[in-house]
Motif scaffolding. Structure first.
Motif, PDB file in Angstrom:
ATOM      1  N   THR A  10       0.742  -1.062   0.111  1.00 35.97           N
ATOM      2  CA  THR A  10      -0.074  -0.088   0.091  1.00 35.97           C
ATOM      3  C   THR A  10       0.677   1.158  -0.215  1.00 35.97           C
ATOM      4  O   THR A  10       0.693   2.079  -0.763  1.00 35.97           O
ATOM      5  N   LEU A  11       1.779   1.405   0.986  1.00 37.93           N
ATOM      6  CA  LEU A  11       2.749   2.448   1.133  1.00 37.93           C
ATOM      7  C   LEU A  11       3.553   2.717  -0.300  1.00 37.93           C
ATOM      8  O   LEU A  11       3.701   3.753  -0.965  1.00 37.93           O
TER       9      LEU A  11
ATOM     10  N   THR B  69       1.021   3.930  -3.014  1.00 41.76           N
ATOM     11  CA  THR B  69       0.539   5.246  -2.732  1.00 41.76           C
ATOM     12  C   THR B  69       1.583   6.226  -3.179  1.00 41.76           C
ATOM     13  O   THR B  69       1.191   7.485  -3.523  1.00 41.76           O
TER      14      THR B  69
ATOM     15  N   PRO C 193      -1.052   9.072   1.807  1.00 39.49           N
ATOM     16  CA  PRO C 193      -2.455   8.836   2.390  1.00 39.49           C
ATOM     17  C   PRO C 193      -3.447   9.502   1.258  1.00 39.49           C
ATOM     18  O   PRO C 193      -4.443   8.962   1.487  1.00 39.49           O
ATOM     19  N   HIS C 194      -3.262  10.697   0.880  1.00 39.87           N
ATOM     20  CA  HIS C 194      -4.111  11.494   0.261  1.00 39.87           C
ATOM     21  C   HIS C 194      -4.363  10.645  -1.400  1.00 39.87           C
ATOM     22  O   HIS C 194      -5.339  10.918  -1.951  1.00 39.87           O
TER      23      HIS C 194
ATOM     24  N   GLN D  47      -4.707   7.562  -1.497  1.00 37.83           N
ATOM     25  CA  GLN D  47      -5.681   6.111  -1.110  1.00 37.83           C
ATOM     26  C   GLN D  47      -6.694   5.903  -1.964  1.00 37.83           C
ATOM     27  O   GLN D  47      -7.243   4.931  -2.653  1.00 37.83           O
TER      28      GLN D  47
END
Length: 202
Positions: free
Chosen positions: A92-93, A96, A151-152, A154
């Motif tokens: 995920t990290l 993104t 995080p923006h 996602q």
């Protein structure tokens, strides 16, 4: 997905995406078409399209994957470890971050290759922010800044995953050109031929 060019759906854990990265870029340069880089959540793609995660596949299928990887590594002159120490951790990290950098208009080829190489060639855990930070610094990127942006992204990560499934994608890497899906780096020659036969509008 009406934007012209190659829509490239790939998992940030994909060994096959690593093997196809340079050839995809070469095709796009030769044909004069852009690549739209779209990392996806492949476990979700599998769950929604009937795929099976590697660790849940039969021993025969797992063994054949290794055989095929070894063949392609020899053919391409690109060695990888089919069973690295940190295999397919949470991407995920990494995903993104790549999306954030791409959205800012910066090139992502060398970055995503470096992340994949870290996993498949260097025995590094790409889910570890410290590892990712070192990879980004090697690419002259400000890790702290991009970690704040990640995080923006996602929602976009989820949107790419949904878009991929809507386009018929069920594995990584997948390439969609003018609505036609090509699955796997072993289909890059066919993608090249399709672009040659149906050039993108100027």
């Amino acid at each position: 997905m009406s934007t012209a060019g190659i829509h490239y759906y790939f998992w940030m854990n994909s060994d096959w995406a690593y093997l196809g990265a340079d050839r995809l870029e070469a095709i796009a340069r030769k044909q004069g078409v852009p690549i739209h880089y779209k990392p996806v959540d492949l476990p979700q793609v599998y769950a929604r399209t009937g795929g099976v995660l590697l660790g849940q596949r039969s021993p025969e299928r797992q063994a054949y994957r290794i055989t095929e990887l070894q063949r392609w590594c020899r053919k391409l002159g690109t060695p990888i470890n089919p069973t690295p120490r940190f295999m397919c951790p949470d991407a995920t990290l990494a995903s993104t971050v790549v999306i954030a950098i791409n959205q800012a208009g910066l090139p992502v080829l060398e970055l995503y290759k470096a992340i994949l190489r870290a996993q498949w060639c260097e025995e590094r855990n790409i889910a570890d922010p410290a590892v990712l930070a070192r990879i980004m610094q090697s690419q002259h990127l400000d890790a702290d800044y991009w970690f704040e942006q990640a995080p923006h992204m996602q929602q976009r990560y989820q949107a790419y995953t949904d878009e991929a499934i809507a386009a018929g994608v069920f594995g990584s890497p997948s390439y969609v050109y003018q609505g036609e899906l090509f699955w796997g780096q072993d289909r890059l020659d066919m993608l090249d031929e399709a672009i040659h036969m149906h050039p993108a509008p100027a």
